[in-house]
Each structure stands twice: as C-alpha cells, then as structure tokens.
Enzyme design. Structure first.
Site, PDB file in Angstrom:
ATOM      1  N   ARG A   8     -14.183  -3.238 -18.425  1.00 47.25           N
ATOM      2  CA  ARG A   8     -15.583  -3.134 -18.801  1.00 47.25           C
ATOM      3  C   ARG A   8     -16.441  -3.933 -17.833  1.00 47.25           C
ATOM      4  O   ARG A   8     -16.068  -5.022 -17.408  1.00 47.25           O
ATOM      5  CB  ARG A   8     -15.807  -3.694 -20.225  1.00 47.25           C
ATOM      6  CG  ARG A   8     -17.245  -3.571 -20.692  1.00 47.25           C
ATOM      7  CD  ARG A   8     -17.497  -4.379 -21.959  1.00 47.25           C
ATOM      8  NE  ARG A   8     -17.245  -5.802 -21.767  1.00 47.25           N
ATOM      9  CZ  ARG A   8     -18.074  -6.640 -21.136  1.00 47.25           C
ATOM     10  NH1 ARG A   8     -19.203  -6.208 -20.610  1.00 47.25           N
ATOM     11  NH2 ARG A   8     -17.772  -7.924 -21.038  1.00 47.25           N
ATOM     12  N   VAL A   9     -17.583  -3.359 -17.488  1.00 45.73           N
ATOM     13  CA  VAL A   9     -18.637  -4.077 -16.781  1.00 45.73           C
ATOM     14  C   VAL A   9     -19.906  -3.927 -17.605  1.00 45.73           C
ATOM     15  O   VAL A   9     -20.013  -3.037 -18.451  1.00 45.73           O
ATOM     16  CB  VAL A   9     -18.844  -3.554 -15.336  1.00 45.73           C
ATOM     17  CG1 VAL A   9     -17.656  -3.915 -14.452  1.00 45.73           C
ATOM     18  CG2 VAL A   9     -19.107  -2.075 -15.318  1.00 45.73           C
ATOM     19  N   SER A  10     -20.871  -4.795 -17.353  1.00 43.30           N
ATOM     20  CA  SER A  10     -22.059  -4.842 -18.212  1.00 43.30           C
ATOM     21  C   SER A  10     -23.150  -3.852 -17.834  1.00 43.30           C
ATOM     22  O   SER A  10     -23.926  -3.439 -18.679  1.00 43.30           O
ATOM     23  CB  SER A  10     -22.648  -6.256 -18.205  1.00 43.30           C
ATOM     24  OG  SER A  10     -21.704  -7.160 -18.719  1.00 43.30           O
ATOM     25  N   THR A  11     -23.238  -3.486 -16.557  1.00 44.68           N
ATOM     26  CA  THR A  11     -24.341  -2.629 -16.132  1.00 44.68           C
ATOM     27  C   THR A  11     -23.839  -1.426 -15.346  1.00 44.68           C
ATOM     28  O   THR A  11     -22.746  -1.441 -14.782  1.00 44.68           O
ATOM     29  CB  THR A  11     -25.350  -3.406 -15.252  1.00 44.68           C
ATOM     30  OG1 THR A  11     -24.668  -3.858 -14.078  1.00 44.68           O
ATOM     31  CG2 THR A  11     -25.943  -4.593 -16.004  1.00 44.68           C
ATOM     32  N   GLN A  14     -22.608  -1.849 -11.635  1.00 43.36           N
ATOM     33  CA  GLN A  14     -21.393  -2.593 -11.343  1.00 43.36           C
ATOM     34  C   GLN A  14     -20.210  -1.624 -11.222  1.00 43.36           C
ATOM     35  O   GLN A  14     -20.218  -0.545 -11.791  1.00 43.36           O
ATOM     36  CB  GLN A  14     -21.118  -3.628 -12.437  1.00 43.36           C
ATOM     37  CG  GLN A  14     -22.129  -4.768 -12.436  1.00 43.36           C
ATOM     38  CD  GLN A  14     -21.883  -5.737 -13.578  1.00 43.36           C
ATOM     39  OE1 GLN A  14     -21.776  -5.328 -14.725  1.00 43.36           O
ATOM     40  NE2 GLN A  14     -21.790  -7.011 -13.246  1.00 43.36           N
TER      41      GLN A  14
END
Length: 189
Positions: A8-11, A14
């Site tokens: 998982r990445v936040s944005t 990314q």
C-alpha cells in the site's frame, strides 16, 4: 498454506514497485496492492478487506513494513486480532515481525506503538506550522467558495430547483446549499 502479500502507498503518484518486488522475493504466492491512506478504515481499503476475508487458517500475510498495514495501534490490533482468530500469521520483510513467535508478537506491538506516536507527532508539527503561518498572515485557509454563490443559491431555490440540482449546477456541496438556505430563512425572521 499460502503466503499473500499486501502493498500500500498513500497517494496516487507513489509507486508500488519496490513493495511488490520485495513481497514476491519473500515468497508471496500473490500480492494485493492499493493506493489509499493508511488512516482509512479497513473497510475503505478494498484490497485489504478482500485479503482479510480470503485468508484461511495456516496462511501468512506479508507486508514490507507494519505501517503499510495500519497507522494507528487500534487499527493494527484489530487486524492482528482478526488474523489470529483465523489462524493466520503476519510477517514483515523489513522488520523483525513474525506473529508466529512470542518475540515477533512483542516486537510487533512495539512497532505499532511507535507508528502511532510518529503519526501524532506529524499532526502536532503540522498544527504548529499552520499556527505560525497564521500569525505571520501567510496562511488564511481555504477561501470559502459556497458563500460567494449564496445569491445564486437563493435565486435558483426561488426558481424551484431541487437542492441537489442547485449544488450540481453551482459546483458546491449540498450541505452548503442547505446551510445558505437555512441562514437565509433565519435572517428573514
């Protein structure tokens, strides 16, 4: 027993490549990945929700770091509790976390505490920065757009348009439409 990876990445801007490669190198049979904030609830993270439903006894969930799984200790503990009830182990490739061992469980709990502490520190620093900027007159917040359109909201309401149609036409939130109409009625009394 299967091994599943979660990346998982936040944005949106990314990249997940490094996590994906690390999880595949760690022997994951498949990797689920998504671009969503770690602050989001588990239900709002569709790929994680799918994994949590899919995992079976004896399986192992692998992440690169614990903060990829959750940002708050409460959320992390909820996920681990759910995994434990199913008989699923959790492992992190970059941290000494393996919930199949007592030491791994203890280290896991400590990492969760530190991740939550880091998030709280970041929020405090952000609030301090905003307060300083406000004192200097640099930060004024977002300019309210709906109030500038109050006359248009009242006019369209008088023309008989539904509130949602007003919001759509003026590109403002429906709550703003209701607020403007409510304030208008209160001012008329």
């Amino acid at each position: 027993m299967k091994t599943y990876g979660y990346a998982r990445v936040s944005t949106e801007d990314q990249d997940l490549t490094i996590q994906r490669d690390a999880l595949l190198a760690a022997g994951c049979d498949s990797v689920r990945e998504e671009k969503v904030s770690g602050q989001a609830s588990t239900d709002d993270r569709k790929e994680l929700s799918i994994l949590l439903q899919f995992l079976r006894e004896g399986d192992c969930l692998v992440v690169t770091r614990i903060d990829r799984l959750a940002r708050s200790l409460k959320n992390l503990q909820d996920i681990v509790h759910q995994l434990k009830q199913k008989g699923v182990n959790l492992r992190a490739t970059e941290q000494q976390v393996d919930t199949s061992t007592a030491a791994g469980k203890a280290f896991f709990d400590m990492l969760g505490v530190f991740a939550e502490f880091e998030t709280n520190l970041r929020k405090e620093r952000q609030a301090e920065g905003i307060a300083k900027a406000k004192l200097k007159g640099v930060y004024k917040g977002r300019k309210p757009t709906a109030q500038e359109k109050a006359d248009d909201v009242l006019r369209l309401a008088d023309e008989g348009l539904k509130r949602q149609d007003i919001a759509d036409q003026l590109e403002i939130g429906i709550a703003s439409v209701y607020r403007i109409l409510k304030n208008s009625k209160a001012a008329a009394v």
